[in-house]
Design an enzyme around this catalytic site. Structure first.
Site, PDB file in Angstrom:
ATOM      1  N   ARG A   1       5.273  -5.400   2.155  1.00 19.41           N
ATOM      2  CA  ARG A   1       6.617  -5.168   1.638  1.00 19.41           C
ATOM      3  C   ARG A   1       7.446  -4.220   2.484  1.00 19.41           C
ATOM      4  O   ARG A   1       8.666  -4.202   2.369  1.00 19.41           O
ATOM      5  CB  ARG A   1       6.537  -4.735   0.181  1.00 19.41           C
ATOM      6  CG  ARG A   1       6.032  -5.894  -0.649  1.00 19.41           C
ATOM      7  CD  ARG A   1       6.040  -5.596  -2.091  1.00 19.41           C
ATOM      8  NE  ARG A   1       5.669  -6.805  -2.816  1.00 19.41           N
ATOM      9  CZ  ARG A   1       5.104  -6.797  -3.986  1.00 19.41           C
ATOM     10  NH1 ARG A   1       4.839  -5.667  -4.574  1.00 19.41           N
ATOM     11  NH2 ARG A   1       4.807  -7.935  -4.570  1.00 19.41           N
TER      12      ARG A   1
ATOM     13  N   GLU B   1      -9.755   2.549  -3.700  1.00 15.96           N
ATOM     14  CA  GLU B   1     -10.493   2.750  -4.935  1.00 15.96           C
ATOM     15  C   GLU B   1     -11.602   1.702  -5.078  1.00 15.96           C
ATOM     16  O   GLU B   1     -12.629   1.944  -5.663  1.00 15.96           O
ATOM     17  CB  GLU B   1      -9.565   2.630  -6.161  1.00 15.96           C
ATOM     18  CG  GLU B   1      -8.322   3.489  -6.129  1.00 15.96           C
ATOM     19  CD  GLU B   1      -7.181   2.887  -5.323  1.00 15.96           C
ATOM     20  OE1 GLU B   1      -6.671   1.818  -5.682  1.00 15.96           O
ATOM     21  OE2 GLU B   1      -6.807   3.498  -4.314  1.00 15.96           O
TER      22      GLU B   1
END
Length: 182
Positions: free
Chosen positions: A70, A107
């Site tokens: 993005r 994560e």
């Protein structure tokens, strides 16, 4: 009605960010920037505010570096406004030719970002741009990649910052500028 003030531009941008509960997984509130892209006035507001910030804060900028994917949407618009070039930082294996890469932890595992070796020159003054700052992993890795390239990272720009995830802390001393915070 044309949006004129900084406050009006920020309000328009915030109004165009669409929340999606439980995406991409249960418990996550996803902030979608697609409505900004569909609204020329909102997209112009984002570009205006980034341009104003960079011109005031980093007048010596020589290159805008966009993060996959993005950052590729906002970065070229900003670079064009500033009259500077644009370079891509992509996920590993997506760029042709010789590349330089940095691995980082997420994560849920590991990832790698890379840039073409000639994408950023030693000593070049750059700003990094992406849509979202969450935990800061990708921006941190990109800062490290720029250090390997011997570029001078002036700052990071994001449309949205999720403050509770403390991504700016992970980036450390590199200044971060966000338009909308949650």
């Amino acid at each position: 009605m044309a949006v004129r003030t900084k406050k009006e531009k920020l309000e328009l941008i915030a109004q165009r960010i669409r929340p999606f509960q439980d995406f991409p997984s249960k418990g996550i509130l996803f902030r979608d920037i697609c409505p900004i892209l569909k609204d020329p006035e909102a997209l112009t507001a984002v570009t205006d505010l980034f341009e104003e910030h960079v011109r005031q804060t980093y007048p010596a900028v020589e290159l805008v570096v966009g993060l996959d994917a993005r950052g590729f949407l906002f970065g070229p618009l900003l670079a064009q406004r500033l009259g500077v070039g644009f370079a891509l930082v992509r996920k590993k294996g997506k760029l042709p030719g010789p590349t330089s890469s940095v691995a980082y932890s997420l994560e849920y595992g590991k990832a790698e970002v890379e840039i073409q070796e000639d994408g950023v020159l030693p000593g070049q003054k750059v700003v990094l741009i992406d849509d979202l700052l969450a935990t800061g992993g990708t921006l941190y890795a990109t800062c490290e990649l720029m250090k390997r390239q011997k570029a001078d990272v002036l700052g990071c720009l994001v449309v949205i910052e999720l403050l509770d995830l403390k991504g700016a802390e992970r980036i450390g001393s590199t200044p971060t500028f966000s338009l909308v915070q949650y």
